[in-house]
Design a protein around this motif. Structure first.
Motif, PDB file in Angstrom:
ATOM      1  N   TYR A 376       0.954  -1.238  -0.143  1.00 56.58           N
ATOM      2  CA  TYR A 376      -0.242  -0.016   0.051  1.00 56.58           C
ATOM      3  C   TYR A 376       1.013   1.219  -0.162  1.00 56.58           C
ATOM      4  CZ  TYR A 376      -4.091  -2.980   0.701  1.00 56.58           C
ATOM      5  OH  TYR A 376      -5.032  -3.566   0.990  1.00 56.58           O
ATOM      6  N   ALA A 377       0.628   2.070  -0.937  1.00 56.95           N
ATOM      7  CA  ALA A 377       1.540   3.285  -0.966  1.00 56.95           C
ATOM      8  C   ALA A 377       0.701   4.828  -0.512  1.00 56.95           C
ATOM      9  CB  ALA A 377       1.901   3.535  -2.656  1.00 56.95           C
ATOM     10  N   VAL A 378       0.920   5.266   0.267  1.00 58.15           N
ATOM     11  CA  VAL A 378       0.137   6.517   0.862  1.00 58.15           C
ATOM     12  C   VAL A 378       0.947   7.924   0.454  1.00 58.15           C
ATOM     13  CG1 VAL A 378      -1.045   7.995   2.726  1.00 58.15           C
ATOM     14  CG2 VAL A 378      -1.032   5.182   2.488  1.00 58.15           C
ATOM     15  N   VAL A 379       0.724   9.007  -0.323  1.00 60.25           N
ATOM     16  CA  VAL A 379       1.639   9.996  -0.217  1.00 60.25           C
ATOM     17  C   VAL A 379       0.659  11.309   0.540  1.00 60.25           C
ATOM     18  CG1 VAL A 379       2.350  11.775  -2.060  1.00 60.25           C
ATOM     19  CG2 VAL A 379       2.465   9.375  -2.344  1.00 60.25           C
ATOM     20  N   LEU A 380       1.265  11.756   1.429  1.00 62.81           N
ATOM     21  CA  LEU A 380       0.634  13.111   1.953  1.00 62.81           C
ATOM     22  C   LEU A 380       1.134  14.229   1.330  1.00 62.81           C
ATOM     23  CD1 LEU A 380      -0.931  14.632   4.332  1.00 62.81           C
ATOM     24  CD2 LEU A 380       1.032  14.165   5.889  1.00 62.81           C
ATOM     25  N   ILE A 381       0.575  15.346   0.956  1.00 59.82           N
ATOM     26  CA  ILE A 381       1.130  16.641   0.885  1.00 59.82           C
ATOM     27  C   ILE A 381      -0.062  17.535   1.539  1.00 59.82           C
ATOM     28  CG2 ILE A 381       1.369  18.513  -0.926  1.00 59.82           C
ATOM     29  CD1 ILE A 381       1.910  16.425  -3.049  1.00 59.82           C
ATOM     30  N   ASN A 382       0.554  18.152   2.588  1.00 66.71           N
ATOM     31  CA  ASN A 382      -0.217  18.777   3.611  1.00 66.71           C
ATOM     32  C   ASN A 382      -0.458  20.271   3.153  1.00 66.71           C
ATOM     33  OD1 ASN A 382      -1.399  19.724   5.708  1.00 66.71           O
ATOM     34  ND2 ASN A 382       0.501  19.583   7.220  1.00 66.71           N
ATOM     35  N   LYS A 383      -1.790  20.492   2.904  1.00 60.52           N
ATOM     36  CA  LYS A 383      -2.107  21.731   2.354  1.00 60.52           C
ATOM     37  C   LYS A 383      -1.938  22.834   3.350  1.00 60.52           C
ATOM     38  CE  LYS A 383      -7.320  21.066   3.901  1.00 60.52           C
ATOM     39  NZ  LYS A 383      -8.576  20.906   3.295  1.00 60.52           N
ATOM     40  N   GLU A 384      -1.873  22.615   4.628  1.00 55.83           N
ATOM     41  CA  GLU A 384      -1.558  23.652   5.624  1.00 55.83           C
ATOM     42  C   GLU A 384      -0.298  24.269   5.646  1.00 55.83           C
ATOM     43  OE1 GLU A 384      -3.711  24.596   7.644  1.00 55.83           O
ATOM     44  OE2 GLU A 384      -5.297  23.382   6.955  1.00 55.83           O
ATOM     45  N   ALA A 385       0.588  23.571   4.798  1.00 48.85           N
ATOM     46  CA  ALA A 385       1.952  23.809   4.582  1.00 48.85           C
ATOM     47  C   ALA A 385       2.236  24.959   3.671  1.00 48.85           C
ATOM     48  CB  ALA A 385       3.111  22.857   4.474  1.00 48.85           C
TER      49      ALA A 385
END
Length: 456
Positions: A376-385
């Protein structure tokens, strides 16, 4: 001596300042910001500046040396005053070299692995009761400082990197140490990390080899083709060359064993990069007079302490690790290491990418299919940043999914969504790997590990 630090709050700078003060030197310093843990450590040592900012009146003719940190700028008012008074100005690597000219200087370099190899060598020497000085780039377990500099120790271990020595000295830091023994763990150019082109980047390592003292020793990783070519290009240097390779190993019930003839040495670390680093660390220790049997006896209980496949938590036979995400190459090798170590369990890999980096399509393309070996692959790009409105994550979502091209892919844009994902995932027979950027990390790893492990 009387020594003044411009930008005393830096990680290495404040440690060096404390070390010099402990030896009896008169130390002062300035900075426009001092944050933890530097602030508390400087305060406890009586070296915390009374006020933040730059004060040229602090620079007086009785100062013997000014040490200039990278955080300062070339137009810094204290620096300009020191130049006006013709006070000797050092970068910290230049100063450390001058203080260690009579020592055996061991410099560990390379794009990846240098801090791990440093920590392995330091672990072995400490367990064997060998005293030494050191300069390392990260806080290591069992050592309370990044810098130890004494008048009496005969050996100093130095972590050397290829970046600028100071704002007014654009030589690479590791060009200033002139090692007696040098190790290079490998050379990989990464456009997103390097502030120079590939040819220039490789040239820094050629020059580094040229700085080894005559009849000194170069230890290098023969499995890294870039490095082999660099070493061949420096064949005229009058030095010893000692290559090392990935050692033979096996894995049994989640434990990695090094093969030494018929003997099997159990380890508390795993993964090919760690095993290669052990081979490099052994070669350094061998040149320092450590016996083979002593090295392998002491390396058995070495644990990663710098977030390289670092253990976080475990429960119900599931394990959570964290690691630094420096590049797609590092991502692939870390995923492979966990899958190789636990072949009968699935793997969930979670990475956080910087939104500004991902907006660069050439950067994003380097990650193509880099998580294939993870189940399983999860990519997080935090919009708060995101502070600038011209980066729209929604426009990147389809491109990101296309680049990773993973059958079990999840793209998330906030921490609460990640929490929800972990709360729902059934962890039985699965491990979890967090790949964390040194410069972009919104994740509370311990809390997320608990969420993952409790839901089995």
């Amino acid at each position: 001596m009387r020594v003044h630090f411009i930008a005393i709050g830096g990680a290495v700078m404040h440690n060096l300042a404390i070390s010099l003060a402990e030896q009896g030197h008169q130390v002062s310093g300035s900075d426009d910001q001092v944050v933890e843990p530097s602030k508390s450590r400087l305060k406890n040592a009586g070296l915390l500046p009374k006020a933040t900012g730059w004060f040229p009146e602090k620079i007086t003719e009785d100062i013997d040396a000014v040490i200039l940190g990278m955080h300062a700028e070339s137009e810094n008012p204290e620096l300009l005053r020191a130049q006006e008074l013709n006070i000797k100005i050092y970068s910290f690597p230049e100063f450390i070299y001058e203080q260690s000219m009579d020592k055996t200087r061991v410099v560990i370099a390379g794009t990846y692995g240098k801090t791990t190899i440093m920590s392995m060598v330091m672990h072995v020497l400490k367990k064997l009761g060998r005293d030494f000085d050191y300069l390392v780039g990260a806080q290591l377990e069992g050592f309370d400082s990044l810098v130890k500099l004494t008048a009496h120790n005969k050996v100093i271990l130095l972590e050397g990197d290829e970046y600028y020595a100071s704002p007014i000295d654009h030589r690479s830091k590791f060009h200033l140490f002139n090692p007696n023994i040098a190790l290079i763990s490998g050379v990989e150019w990464n456009e997103s990390r390097a502030n120079m082109g590939q040819k220039e980047y490789f040239k820094q390592f050629e020059t580094f080899i040229d700085t080894i003292v005559p009849k000194g020793t170069l230890i290098y990783n023969k499995d890294n083709q870039n490095l082999v070519e660099i070493v061949e290009a420096t064949s005229d240097c009058n030095i010893n060359r000692h290559g090392y390779k990935l050692p033979e190993y096996s894995i049994n019930k989640g434990v990695t064993y090094l093969h030494l003839g018929e003997e099997r040495i159990s380890l508390q670390v795993f993964g090919k990069l760690n095993l290669s680093n052990i081979a490099g660390a052994y070669t350094v220790c061998e040149w320092l007079g450590i016996k083979r049997i002593d090295f392998y006896e002491t390396i058995k209980d070495f644990k990663s302490s710098i977030r390289y496949l670092e253990f976080v938590a475990s429960d119900n036979e599931s394990v959570v690790y964290q690691d630094f995400l420096h590049s797609p190459y590092k991502l692939r090798t870390s995923i492979h290491a966990v899958k190789e170590q636990f072949p009968n369990q699935g793997l969930v890999t979670i990475i956080e990418l910087n939104p500004y980096d991902v907006a660069n399509r050439s950067f994003l393309d380097t990650y193509r299919e880099s998580m294939d070996e993870s189940d399983y692959a999860v990519v997080l790009i935090n919009k708060e940043a995101i502070k600038e409105k011209n980066i729209l994550i929604s426009n990147l979502a389809s491109e990101i999914q296309q680049v990773f091209n993973h059958k079990n892919f999840t793209f998330l844009t906030d921490i609460s969504s990640l929490e929800g994902y972990l709360d729902k995932f059934k962890s039985l027979n699965f491990n979890l790997l967090f790949m964390v950027s040194p410069h972009q990390n919104s994740m509370d790893i311990v809390s997320f590990a608990d969420r993952f492990l409790k839901n089995y």
